[in-house]
Scaffold this motif. Structure first.
Motif, PDB file in Angstrom:
ATOM      1  N   ASP A 122       1.230   1.791   7.656  1.00  0.00           N
ATOM      2  CA  ASP A 122       1.692   2.478   6.448  1.00  0.00           C
ATOM      3  C   ASP A 122       0.603   2.605   5.389  1.00  0.00           C
ATOM      4  N   MET A 123      -0.438   1.805   5.498  1.00  0.00           N
ATOM      5  CA  MET A 123      -1.484   1.791   4.473  1.00  0.00           C
ATOM      6  C   MET A 123      -2.490   2.909   4.699  1.00  0.00           C
ATOM      7  N   GLU A 124      -3.047   3.376   3.585  1.00  0.00           N
ATOM      8  CA  GLU A 124      -4.141   4.331   3.662  1.00  0.00           C
ATOM      9  C   GLU A 124      -5.372   3.660   4.266  1.00  0.00           C
ATOM     10  N   VAL A 125      -6.274   4.462   4.779  1.00  0.00           N
ATOM     11  CA  VAL A 125      -7.571   3.944   5.217  1.00  0.00           C
ATOM     12  C   VAL A 125      -8.295   3.390   3.996  1.00  0.00           C
ATOM     13  N   CYS A 126      -8.882   2.206   4.144  1.00  0.00           N
ATOM     14  CA  CYS A 126      -9.656   1.626   3.047  1.00  0.00           C
ATOM     15  C   CYS A 126     -10.977   2.371   2.939  1.00  0.00           C
ATOM     16  N   ILE A 127     -11.227   3.016   1.824  1.00  0.00           N
ATOM     17  CA  ILE A 127     -12.414   3.869   1.669  1.00  0.00           C
ATOM     18  C   ILE A 127     -13.549   3.149   0.969  1.00  0.00           C
ATOM     19  N   TYR A 128     -13.407   1.848   0.713  1.00  0.00           N
ATOM     20  CA  TYR A 128     -14.455   1.133  -0.017  1.00  0.00           C
ATOM     21  C   TYR A 128     -15.112   0.093   0.871  1.00  0.00           C
ATOM     22  N   ASN A 151      -7.390   4.193  -6.768  1.00  0.00           N
ATOM     23  CA  ASN A 151      -5.947   4.385  -6.710  1.00  0.00           C
ATOM     24  C   ASN A 151      -5.279   3.084  -6.279  1.00  0.00           C
ATOM     25  N   GLN A 152      -4.135   2.774  -6.865  1.00  0.00           N
ATOM     26  CA  GLN A 152      -3.457   1.505  -6.588  1.00  0.00           C
ATOM     27  C   GLN A 152      -3.059   1.354  -5.116  1.00  0.00           C
ATOM     28  N   THR A 153      -2.871   2.449  -4.411  1.00  0.00           N
ATOM     29  CA  THR A 153      -2.539   2.367  -2.989  1.00  0.00           C
ATOM     30  C   THR A 153      -3.703   1.823  -2.164  1.00  0.00           C
ATOM     31  N   GLN A 154      -4.893   1.761  -2.754  1.00  0.00           N
ATOM     32  CA  GLN A 154      -6.051   1.208  -2.052  1.00  0.00           C
ATOM     33  C   GLN A 154      -6.135  -0.313  -2.155  1.00  0.00           C
ATOM     34  N   VAL A 155      -5.341  -0.921  -3.048  1.00  0.00           N
ATOM     35  CA  VAL A 155      -5.437  -2.364  -3.242  1.00  0.00           C
ATOM     36  C   VAL A 155      -5.079  -3.115  -1.961  1.00  0.00           C
ATOM     37  N   ALA A 156      -3.960  -2.765  -1.327  1.00  0.00           N
ATOM     38  CA  ALA A 156      -3.519  -3.484  -0.133  1.00  0.00           C
ATOM     39  C   ALA A 156      -4.544  -3.426   0.997  1.00  0.00           C
ATOM     40  N   PRO A 157      -5.092  -2.258   1.349  1.00  0.00           N
ATOM     41  CA  PRO A 157      -6.111  -2.260   2.408  1.00  0.00           C
ATOM     42  C   PRO A 157      -7.380  -3.016   2.023  1.00  0.00           C
ATOM     43  N   GLY A 210       0.789  -1.217   0.000  1.00  0.00           N
ATOM     44  CA  GLY A 210       0.000   0.000   0.000  1.00  0.00           C
ATOM     45  C   GLY A 210       0.822   1.269   0.000  1.00  0.00           C
ATOM     46  N   VAL A 211       2.132   1.151  -0.143  1.00  0.00           N
ATOM     47  CA  VAL A 211       3.031   2.299  -0.032  1.00  0.00           C
ATOM     48  C   VAL A 211       3.452   2.762  -1.430  1.00  0.00           C
ATOM     49  N   SER A 246      17.122  -3.307  -5.969  1.00  0.00           N
ATOM     50  CA  SER A 246      17.058  -4.712  -5.571  1.00  0.00           C
ATOM     51  C   SER A 246      17.421  -4.852  -4.095  1.00  0.00           C
ATOM     52  N   ARG A 247      16.393  -4.944  -3.252  1.00  0.00           N
ATOM     53  CA  ARG A 247      16.600  -5.121  -1.812  1.00  0.00           C
ATOM     54  C   ARG A 247      15.288  -5.534  -1.187  1.00  0.00           C
ATOM     55  N   LEU A 248      15.353  -5.943   0.070  1.00  0.00           N
ATOM     56  CA  LEU A 248      14.140  -6.249   0.809  1.00  0.00           C
ATOM     57  C   LEU A 248      13.326  -4.983   1.069  1.00  0.00           C
ATOM     58  N   SER A 249      12.017  -5.152   1.092  1.00  0.00           N
ATOM     59  CA  SER A 249      11.117  -4.052   1.432  1.00  0.00           C
ATOM     60  C   SER A 249      11.320  -3.624   2.878  1.00  0.00           C
ATOM     61  N   ASN A 250      11.102  -2.346   3.135  1.00  0.00           N
ATOM     62  CA  ASN A 250      11.154  -1.823   4.498  1.00  0.00           C
ATOM     63  C   ASN A 250       9.765  -1.681   5.119  1.00  0.00           C
ATOM     64  N   HIS A 251       8.739  -2.203   4.432  1.00  0.00           N
ATOM     65  CA  HIS A 251       7.364  -2.027   4.887  1.00  0.00           C
ATOM     66  C   HIS A 251       6.673  -3.379   5.032  1.00  0.00           C
ATOM     67  N   LYS A 252       5.617  -3.395   5.825  1.00  0.00           N
ATOM     68  CA  LYS A 252       4.891  -4.643   6.046  1.00  0.00           C
ATOM     69  C   LYS A 252       4.032  -4.986   4.833  1.00  0.00           C
ATOM     70  N   SER A 253       4.264  -6.170   4.300  1.00  0.00           N
ATOM     71  CA  SER A 253       3.483  -6.652   3.164  1.00  0.00           C
ATOM     72  C   SER A 253       2.272  -7.441   3.639  1.00  0.00           C
TER      73      SER A 253
END
Length: 268
Positions: free
Chosen positions: A262-268, A243-249, A57-58, A71-78
């Motif tokens: 780190d994720m936006e509030v899910c608005i749907y 918006n693609q940032t809404q997919v994760a929530p 969601g980031v 090329s590295r590990l993510s710093n955010h929760k998947s």
């Protein structure tokens, strides 16, 4: 208790080609078994930054995954990590960049294609590194993982559409034919997954332009499909573009887990 979800990311799939060529998915939508929505991808419209956006969601400016060479590990929760923290199991049949983002970097071609490690975010994975690895084989890889491990989250990520798009361009018969081939593959697996209680989401990281490229801001490169099939009572009566940032929530709500901070509030 977690719900079970299959997420399929069809790399390089444009919204309008999906809508016009994917007859089986359109059949399910027509029969009100599912719905089709529009996603607007983040920028740059490149694969590795957008894998990160879909799964955490980031957006790229925050993740610092800003091109395919980062090329590295993510710093955010998947989603993988969140499922594990909630006592669930994740599996992935995917391009090796997913392993590099969420399990181990750099990817070792000799030892990392098959992974089984309960300490990792993706506990069970089958990772490929050649863009021409057959989509049919990858879906079978994913189904073998599903049947063996009964995951709460299964991620399947074929590269065939993107590969053909780069070679022939979005407006080619080759690209359309590849999209149809993937639709046929999906017609085999989606009924099985739905029958066995999985929610199913099908989307893409980015689209493709007529030159066989993606990185820019055109609708061909940024507007991608988001298909949802399942029985969740989540409100997905959406008008307009997501918006693609809404997919994760949205995925978190479908699985039944709390989103990360780190994720936006899910608005749907």
């Amino acid at each position: 208790m977690l719900n079970k979800l299959v997420l399929i990311v069809l790399d390089g799939l444009c919204y309008d080609v999906a809508k016009s060529q994917m007859g089986f998915l359109s059949h399910l939508v027509e029969k009100r078994i599912g719905n089709l929505y529009k996603i607007k991808s983040e920028l740059p419209s490149m694969s590795r930054p957008l894998y990160e956006t879909i799964l955490t969601g980031v957006p790229p400016y925050k993740s610092k995954i800003v091109n395919n060479g980062t090329s590295r590990l993510s710093n955010h929760k998947s989603i993988f990590k969140l499922v594990k923290e909630n006592g669930g199991i994740s599996c992935a049949a995917a391009y090796h960049w997913i392993s590099e983002l969420y399990n181990k970097a750099p990817f070792d071609y000799l030892y990392d294609c098959h992974q089984e490690d309960k300490s990792k975010s993706i506990q069970y994975g089958r990772f490929y590194f050649d863009d021409i690895y057959p989509d049919s084989h990858l879906f079978i890889d994913g189904e073998i993982l599903r049947k063996k491990h009964n995951p709460h989250f299964l991620y399947i990520h074929p590269m065939g559409i993107d590969d053909i798009g780069h070679k022939f361009g979005k407006n080619s018969k080759e690209y359309r034919s590849k999209v149809i081939q993937v639709d046929v593959i999906l017609s085999t697996f989606i009924p099985i997954w739905l029958e066995e209680g999985y929610e199913v989401v099908i989307s893409s990281d980015h689209g493709m332009n007529e030159d066989g490229n993606h990185c820019g801001i055109s609708d061909d490169e940024r507007i991608v499909p988001f298909y949802y099939f399942g029985t969740s009572d989540i409100n997905l009566k959406i008008d307009g573009v997501i918006n693609q940032t809404q997919v994760a929530p949205i995925l978190c709500r479908l699985i039944g887990i709390e989103k990360s901070s780190d994720m936006e509030v899910c608005i749907y």
